[in-house]
Design a protein around this motif. Structure first.
Motif, short mmCIF file in Angstrom:
data_model
loop_
_atom_site.label_atom_id
_atom_site.label_comp_id
_atom_site.label_asym_id
_atom_site.label_seq_id
_atom_site.Cartn_x
_atom_site.Cartn_y
_atom_site.Cartn_z
N LEU A 163 -3.30 7.61 4.48
CA LEU A 163 -3.58 8.99 5.06
C LEU A 163 -5.27 9.37 4.40
O LEU A 163 -5.98 10.06 5.78
CB LEU A 163 -2.92 10.34 3.68
CG LEU A 163 -1.92 9.66 3.69
CD1 LEU A 163 -0.87 11.05 3.22
CD2 LEU A 163 -0.92 10.51 5.38
N SER A 164 -5.67 8.74 3.75
CA SER A 164 -7.34 8.75 3.32
C SER A 164 -7.93 8.12 4.52
O SER A 164 -9.18 7.72 4.24
CB SER A 164 -7.26 8.46 1.65
OG SER A 164 -6.90 7.06 1.36
N THR B 269 -1.60 9.83 11.63
CA THR B 269 -3.27 9.45 11.39
C THR B 269 -4.24 7.97 11.73
O THR B 269 -5.04 9.01 11.74
CB THR B 269 -2.62 8.54 9.38
OG1 THR B 269 -1.38 7.98 9.65
CG2 THR B 269 -2.07 9.64 8.97
N VAL C 263 4.05 9.32 11.08
CA VAL C 263 3.09 9.86 10.03
C VAL C 263 1.77 8.86 10.83
O VAL C 263 0.15 9.06 10.83
CB VAL C 263 2.83 9.41 8.93
CG1 VAL C 263 2.32 9.42 7.64
CG2 VAL C 263 4.04 10.36 8.07
N TRP D 158 1.36 -1.14 0.07
CA TRP D 158 0.31 0.62 0.18
C TRP D 158 1.21 0.98 -0.22
O TRP D 158 1.94 1.60 0.57
CB TRP D 158 -0.95 0.08 1.56
CG TRP D 158 -2.28 -0.98 1.05
CD1 TRP D 158 -1.84 -2.12 2.23
CD2 TRP D 158 -3.29 -1.19 1.14
NE1 TRP D 158 -2.84 -2.92 1.76
CE2 TRP D 158 -3.70 -2.02 0.69
CE3 TRP D 158 -4.25 -0.46 0.29
CZ2 TRP D 158 -5.28 -1.94 0.52
CZ3 TRP D 158 -5.02 -0.42 -0.17
CH2 TRP D 158 -5.95 -1.32 0.13
N PRO D 159 0.61 2.51 -0.14
CA PRO D 159 1.39 3.53 -0.77
C PRO D 159 0.59 4.04 0.60
O PRO D 159 -0.35 4.35 1.24
CB PRO D 159 0.66 4.00 -1.81
CG PRO D 159 -0.44 3.97 -2.36
CD PRO D 159 -1.30 2.19 -1.71
N LEU D 160 1.54 5.57 0.85
CA LEU D 160 1.07 6.45 1.93
C LEU D 160 -0.28 6.78 1.87
O LEU D 160 -0.43 7.04 3.15
CB LEU D 160 2.49 7.04 2.45
CG LEU D 160 2.68 8.30 3.52
CD1 LEU D 160 2.00 7.05 4.49
CD2 LEU D 160 3.72 8.96 3.65
N SER D 161 -0.39 7.10 0.87
CA SER D 161 -1.73 8.44 0.86
C SER D 161 -2.85 7.31 0.95
O SER D 161 -3.93 7.48 1.54
CB SER D 161 -1.46 8.49 -1.23
OG SER D 161 -1.86 6.90 -1.80
N SER D 162 -2.25 6.13 1.21
CA SER D 162 -3.94 4.87 1.45
C SER D 162 -4.27 5.05 2.79
O SER D 162 -5.18 5.19 3.09
CB SER D 162 -3.61 3.48 0.63
OG SER D 162 -2.63 3.01 1.36
#
Length: 172
Positions: A113-114, A148, A144, A107-111
């Motif tokens: 974060l959302s 988050t 992070v 998974w990318p970090l953006s997943s």
């Protein structure tokens, strides 16, 4: 049927591997069987761990590897050209190339974060979902992850209020 039997009786290993004798003291180990749908890297990693005590005997490792394959992967193995494999590294590379579409994508970090807690979702369900995704990420994102996770909780949730009032220094 005769052609199929002829094909599976031929070894893809070179003479140096095929001709190597198994040590008398070797006992066949039990492996997780590769079903053709799992991540090939994970399978090779598990196989390597089980065979770690034999890591210096490349011929043995090559000869034992097929016993960790299920029907789909055995069809692949039986389809390899005769005398085409001369090392364990080559065997695992060819194996990985064939089953690359089953590789696990991190998974990318953006997943992360959302990700947020849904209305009516229990803390346990959200927490399980959150940390499962966190563990599927490549890299160290502790800072992070902490922020988050807190911000992903519903604003009225008691845990969010508690975590906001205390400085958190690590994921544990």
């Amino acid at each position: 049927m005769s052609e199929a039997l002829d094909q599976i009786s031929k070894s893809p290993f070179t003479r140096s591997i095929e001709g190597a004798r198994l040590p008398r003291w070797f006992h066949q180990l039990m492996f997780t069987v590769y079903n053709g749908r799992m991540d090939p890297v994970e399978h090779v990693s598990q196989f390597n761990q089980r065979m770690a005590v034999h890591s210096k005997n490349e011929a043995l490792i090559c000869k034992v590897f097929p016993s960790s394959l299920g029907p789909v992967a055995m069809r692949w193995f039986n389809g390899l050209k005769t005398n085409s494999i001369d090392s364990y590294k080559q065997l695992t590379q060819v194996f990985g190339s064939c089953f690359i579409t089953n590789s696990r994508v991190l998974w990318p970090l953006s997943s992360l974060l959302s990700l947020s807690m849904c209305k009516g979702e229990t803390l346990k369900v959200f927490s399980d979902r959150y940390w499962e995704m966190y563990n599927e990420m490549d890299g160290n994102f502790n800072d992070v992850a902490i922020s988050t996770f807190k911000s992903g909780l519903l604003t009225e949730h008691g845990l969010r209020k508690s975590l906001t009032g205390k400085p958190i220094i690590n994921v544990r």
